[in-house]
Design a protein around this motif. Structure first.
Motif, mmCIF file in Angstrom:
data_model
loop_
_atom_site.group_PDB
_atom_site.id
_atom_site.type_symbol
_atom_site.label_atom_id
_atom_site.label_comp_id
_atom_site.label_asym_id
_atom_site.label_seq_id
_atom_site.Cartn_x
_atom_site.Cartn_y
_atom_site.Cartn_z
ATOM 1 N N ALA A 103 5.690 29.016 58.388
ATOM 2 C CA ALA A 103 4.910 28.505 59.819
ATOM 3 C C ALA A 103 5.116 27.019 60.226
ATOM 4 C CB ALA A 103 3.449 28.847 59.421
ATOM 5 N N SER A 104 5.399 26.286 59.185
ATOM 6 C CA SER A 104 5.686 24.833 59.515
ATOM 7 C C SER A 104 7.011 24.652 60.265
ATOM 8 C CB SER A 104 5.523 24.097 58.318
ATOM 9 O OG SER A 104 6.811 24.343 57.460
ATOM 10 N N SER A 105 7.882 25.485 59.843
ATOM 11 C CA SER A 105 9.367 25.348 60.595
ATOM 12 C C SER A 105 9.052 26.102 62.052
ATOM 13 C CB SER A 105 10.311 26.109 59.866
ATOM 14 O OG SER A 105 10.718 25.730 58.589
ATOM 15 N N ALA A 106 8.206 26.980 62.204
ATOM 16 C CA ALA A 106 8.130 27.631 63.422
ATOM 17 C C ALA A 106 7.181 26.620 64.447
ATOM 18 C CB ALA A 106 6.923 28.940 63.329
ATOM 19 N N PHE A 107 6.368 25.885 63.914
ATOM 20 C CA PHE A 107 5.600 24.873 64.797
ATOM 21 C C PHE A 107 6.716 23.836 65.079
ATOM 22 C CE2 PHE A 107 3.814 20.749 65.112
ATOM 23 C CZ PHE A 107 2.838 21.075 66.055
ATOM 24 N N ILE A 108 7.600 23.318 64.009
ATOM 25 C CA ILE A 108 8.425 22.152 64.595
ATOM 26 C C ILE A 108 9.196 22.619 65.700
ATOM 27 C CG2 ILE A 108 10.271 20.654 63.953
ATOM 28 C CD1 ILE A 108 7.685 19.717 62.951
ATOM 29 N N GLU A 109 10.019 23.748 65.445
ATOM 30 C CA GLU A 109 10.870 24.469 66.382
ATOM 31 C C GLU A 109 10.255 24.685 67.790
ATOM 32 O OE1 GLU A 109 12.934 27.538 64.718
ATOM 33 O OE2 GLU A 109 11.244 28.961 64.708
ATOM 34 N N SER A 268 12.325 39.108 59.239
ATOM 35 C CA SER A 268 11.136 39.418 59.681
ATOM 36 C C SER A 268 10.485 38.700 60.729
ATOM 37 C CB SER A 268 10.226 39.997 58.751
ATOM 38 O OG SER A 268 9.089 40.603 59.092
ATOM 39 N N ASN A 269 10.299 37.406 60.167
ATOM 40 C CA ASN A 269 9.448 36.600 60.961
ATOM 41 C C ASN A 269 10.176 35.482 61.653
ATOM 42 O OD1 ASN A 269 9.906 34.021 59.267
ATOM 43 N ND2 ASN A 269 8.497 35.377 57.747
ATOM 44 N N GLU A 270 11.366 35.326 61.240
ATOM 45 C CA GLU A 270 12.352 34.415 62.088
ATOM 46 C C GLU A 270 11.884 32.902 62.236
ATOM 47 O OE1 GLU A 270 12.836 36.113 66.204
ATOM 48 O OE2 GLU A 270 13.762 38.011 65.362
ATOM 49 N N ALA A 271 11.103 32.471 61.389
ATOM 50 C CA ALA A 271 10.650 31.057 61.072
ATOM 51 C C ALA A 271 11.787 30.275 60.978
ATOM 52 C CB ALA A 271 9.522 31.046 60.203
ATOM 53 N N GLY A 272 12.259 29.437 61.780
ATOM 54 C CA GLY A 272 13.115 28.322 61.484
ATOM 55 C C GLY A 272 14.546 28.880 61.781
ATOM 56 N N GLN A 273 14.687 30.143 62.409
ATOM 57 C CA GLN A 273 15.936 30.690 62.984
ATOM 58 C C GLN A 273 16.191 30.211 64.198
ATOM 59 O OE1 GLN A 273 16.046 35.106 62.997
ATOM 60 N NE2 GLN A 273 17.853 35.113 64.525
ATOM 61 N N MET A 455 22.541 31.387 63.000
ATOM 62 C CA MET A 455 21.415 30.686 63.645
ATOM 63 C C MET A 455 20.613 29.799 62.977
ATOM 64 S SD MET A 455 20.291 33.649 66.600
ATOM 65 C CE MET A 455 18.957 32.628 67.355
ATOM 66 N N ALA A 456 20.274 30.376 61.736
ATOM 67 C CA ALA A 456 19.386 29.729 60.837
ATOM 68 C C ALA A 456 20.071 28.218 60.232
ATOM 69 C CB ALA A 456 18.789 30.325 59.703
ATOM 70 N N TRP A 457 21.331 28.375 60.070
ATOM 71 C CA TRP A 457 21.858 26.996 59.624
ATOM 72 C C TRP A 457 21.958 26.296 60.660
ATOM 73 C CZ3 TRP A 457 23.025 24.800 55.443
ATOM 74 C CH2 TRP A 457 23.412 25.577 54.392
ATOM 75 N N LEU A 458 22.347 26.343 61.706
ATOM 76 C CA LEU A 458 22.490 25.483 62.945
ATOM 77 C C LEU A 458 21.052 24.948 63.399
ATOM 78 C CD1 LEU A 458 25.064 27.607 65.206
ATOM 79 C CD2 LEU A 458 25.301 25.351 64.005
ATOM 80 N N ASN A 459 20.095 25.808 63.295
ATOM 81 C CA ASN A 459 18.731 25.545 63.653
ATOM 82 C C ASN A 459 18.004 24.521 62.755
ATOM 83 O OD1 ASN A 459 16.680 25.462 65.800
ATOM 84 N ND2 ASN A 459 15.492 26.381 64.090
ATOM 85 N N ILE A 460 18.104 24.918 61.371
ATOM 86 C CA ILE A 460 17.488 24.129 60.460
ATOM 87 C C ILE A 460 18.004 22.540 60.324
ATOM 88 C CG2 ILE A 460 17.409 23.761 57.981
ATOM 89 C CD1 ILE A 460 15.279 25.607 58.733
ATOM 90 N N VAL A 461 19.478 22.570 60.702
ATOM 91 C CA VAL A 461 19.952 21.094 60.571
ATOM 92 C C VAL A 461 19.566 20.336 61.692
ATOM 93 C CG1 VAL A 461 22.318 19.857 61.011
ATOM 94 C CG2 VAL A 461 22.181 21.698 59.413
ATOM 95 N N ALA A 462 19.273 21.189 62.966
ATOM 96 C CA ALA A 462 18.882 20.345 64.109
ATOM 97 C C ALA A 462 17.370 20.069 64.185
ATOM 98 C CB ALA A 462 18.909 21.348 65.419
ATOM 99 N N ILE A 463 16.309 20.783 63.572
ATOM 100 C CA ILE A 463 15.103 20.408 63.451
ATOM 101 C C ILE A 463 15.007 19.299 62.484
ATOM 102 C CG2 ILE A 463 14.181 22.590 64.619
ATOM 103 C CD1 ILE A 463 13.374 23.376 61.551
ATOM 104 N N TRP A 464 15.763 19.266 61.443
ATOM 105 C CA TRP A 464 15.643 17.990 60.629
ATOM 106 C C TRP A 464 15.890 16.871 61.367
ATOM 107 C CZ3 TRP A 464 12.723 16.904 56.722
ATOM 108 C CH2 TRP A 464 12.511 17.870 55.716
#
Length: 521
Positions: A103-109, A268-273, A455-464
């Motif tokens: 949920a925290s990753s979902a908030f950030i993105e 399922s929840n796609e948080a951070g994806q 998608m998750a790899w690329l997005n996680i790096v970006a939101i960091w």
């Protein structure tokens, strides 16, 4: 050949680094925002029903409906069955953990999606590609954004639709004996009728279908739980014991349990994806943090409610086994726990892909009592209900996939040349949906996992790299809420040097506020 290529790519993408990286990201963001998931729980619910919308943007509720259309799908039924089969009951706990932390990753993105959104051709557009380019700046940001957009178009336009349509076709065949080609044609026609209407049409369908089906699905699960209430404490205890390897039967698959729980939880929840920010950016809100909170709540609905409902029905039925992935001499899987059966086809092959039959059998057994013996060929109420639920859940997920693909096409292609490319994406997505109806489930899931992982790899790096503006937005929202006694009237007015490329909030939204003030006078 295709299976080997996809499997090889999955082994690279879904390494332990991604699995534990997702968990670590959720933990660190949770601490940075001081467990906002708990502190702002009531605010999330209130903001979800706040009625801000305009000709350009959709309401927060419509945005969460589109997001839930993408989140609530095959992963909530078939994915949960797969997780339990491979990782045992403990995998459910790790799905819960992924949701709470995610949920925290979902908030950030999602907040970043709002901060860096743009108004293009009368619609709000936004998502990782947009905030990557605006936040990182220069050629690096543009190239990174294009790479994400291309991977996303490939994933949601080609790789992921087949997972959803395959589940629809297999469950419909099991329940009603329908030929997969009939389902393929029906899906193709319905998709064509809706996606040519754009985000407004997709939002209207999602708003009508997703909340209704989620309520009905959870409601049925509640009835089943009440009928079998005596078994619930033992099932919850089993989930927690096996989650940490306390229960001997699952101690040997502890690592697999975490990995499949996180993997299916993310699916399922796609948080951070990186899928959620697309719908989040389309919402009309006065402050980015508002939609960030709403999108965080959608993760709870998806995993803590819908996935838990599925898990309890499956565990309650006893129609599950777990395997360490190995096989015996006769080709049957190594079973770590004998608490039911696996699905065996007429030719003697054993299904380890986690088809919807597990959940179907769970509902059937709950209503028929302990005397029920699982029969893959039997079609009872559970079979009918799961088939219908999967049809609506998975179909709206495909609609959400299309919107995400279209948004990324709009990012890459200039406005005057978009039409032909958008039509092409529509045709490819419809073709992928048809293909998914008639191909095997294991290939469909492998392709879907590959898309999600990339998608998750690329997005996680970006939101960091870009998370600080989102954290500042949350603090600003909290300060305004404290001063005004409510977050309802919070307005985002960032300093010019805080988010220099957020043109909408620096130029477009202030003009709109002045127009509103003049109208009030």
């Amino acid at each position: 050949m295709m299976e080997s290529i996809v499997s090889f790519a999955n082994d690279i993408v879904w390494s332990k680094a991604l699995v534990y990286g997702l968990l670590l990201t959720g933990i660190l963001f949770t601490f940075m925002m001081r467990f906002f998931q708990v502190r702002h729980f009531k605010e999330m619910i209130r903001l979800m029903f706040q009625g801000e919308k305009s000709p350009t943007g959709i309401s927060s509720f419509q945005a969460i409906a589109v997001s839930l259309a993408g989140r609530v799908g095959t992963g909530n039924i078939v994915g949960v069955a797969t997780a339990i089969f491979i990782g045992g009951p403990g995998a459910v706990f790790w799905m819960w953990a992924t949701a709470f932390l995610g949920a925290s990753s979902a908030f950030i993105e999602s907040t970043l999606g709002q901060i860096y959104k743009k108004e293009i051709n009368g619609q709000y557009r936004g998502g990782p590609a947009y905030y990557i380019e605006s936040g990182i700046k220069g050629k690096t940001g543009r190239i990174y954004g294009i790479v994400f957009a291309l991977v996303t178009i490939l994933s949601v336009g080609l790789l992921l639709p087949g997972v959803q349509s395959n589940a629809i076709a297999s469950s419909m065949k099991n329940a009603f004996g329908l030929n997969p080609w009939i389902i393929a044609i029906v899906l193709a026609v319905l998709l064509a009728l809706i996606i040519f209407g754009g985000i407004k049409a997709i939002a209207n369908v999602a708003t009508a279908v997703v909340p209704f089906m989620a309520i009905v699905y959870i409601g049925l699960a509640f009835v089943i739980i009440i009928i079998n209430i005596d078994a619930v404490p033992g099932l919850i205890a089993m989930i927690f014991k096996s989650a940490f390897g306390v229960e001997a039967a699952f101690g040997g698959i502890f690592g697999a349990m975490i990995e499949i729980g996180v993997k299916r939880g993310l699916y399922s929840n796609e948080a951070g994806q990186g899928t959620g920010p697309h719908a989040a950016a389309a919402a009309e809100v006065s402050h980015p943090a508002k939609q960030g909170l709403v999108q965080a709540f959608s993760v709870y609905i998806d995993t803590l409610l819908v996935c838990t409902a599925t898990a309890l029905m499956i565990l309650m039925s006893g129609t599950f086994n777990t395997t360490d992935g190995g096989t015996n001499k006769d080709g049957s899987p190594h079973l770590m726990h004998d608490n039911g059966i696996y699905v065996q086809s007429a030719d003697g092959s054993k299904d380890v892909t986690g088809t919807a039959m597990y959940a179907q059998a769970g509902i059937d057994k709950a209503f028929k009592g302990d005397s029920y013996t699982f029969d893959p060929g039997y079609s009872g109420f559970g079979s009918y209900f799961i088939a219908i639920a999967l049809f609506f859940f998975a179909f709206t997920t495909i609609l959400a996939y299309y919107y995400i693909a279209e948004t990324n096409v709009s990012y890459i292609i200039p406005s005057d040349k978009q039409k032909i490319w958008i039509i092409l994406v529509r045709l490819i997505l419809i073709a992928a949906t048809v293909y998914g109806c008639v191909k095997t489930a294991d290939v469909a899931w492998a392709m879907g996992d590959l898309g999600v992982g990339m998608m998750a790899w690329l997005n996680i790096v970006a939101i960091w790299i870009l998370h600080k503006p989102a954290l500042r937005a949350l603090r600003d929202f909290e300060n305004q809420k404290k001063q005004k006694g409510t977050g309802k009237y919070a307005i985002y007015k960032p300093a010019p040097d805080e988010v220099p490329n957020a043109k909408f909030w620096h130029e477009d939204y202030p003009k709109r506020l002045k127009e509103f003030e003049l109208e009030d006078k």
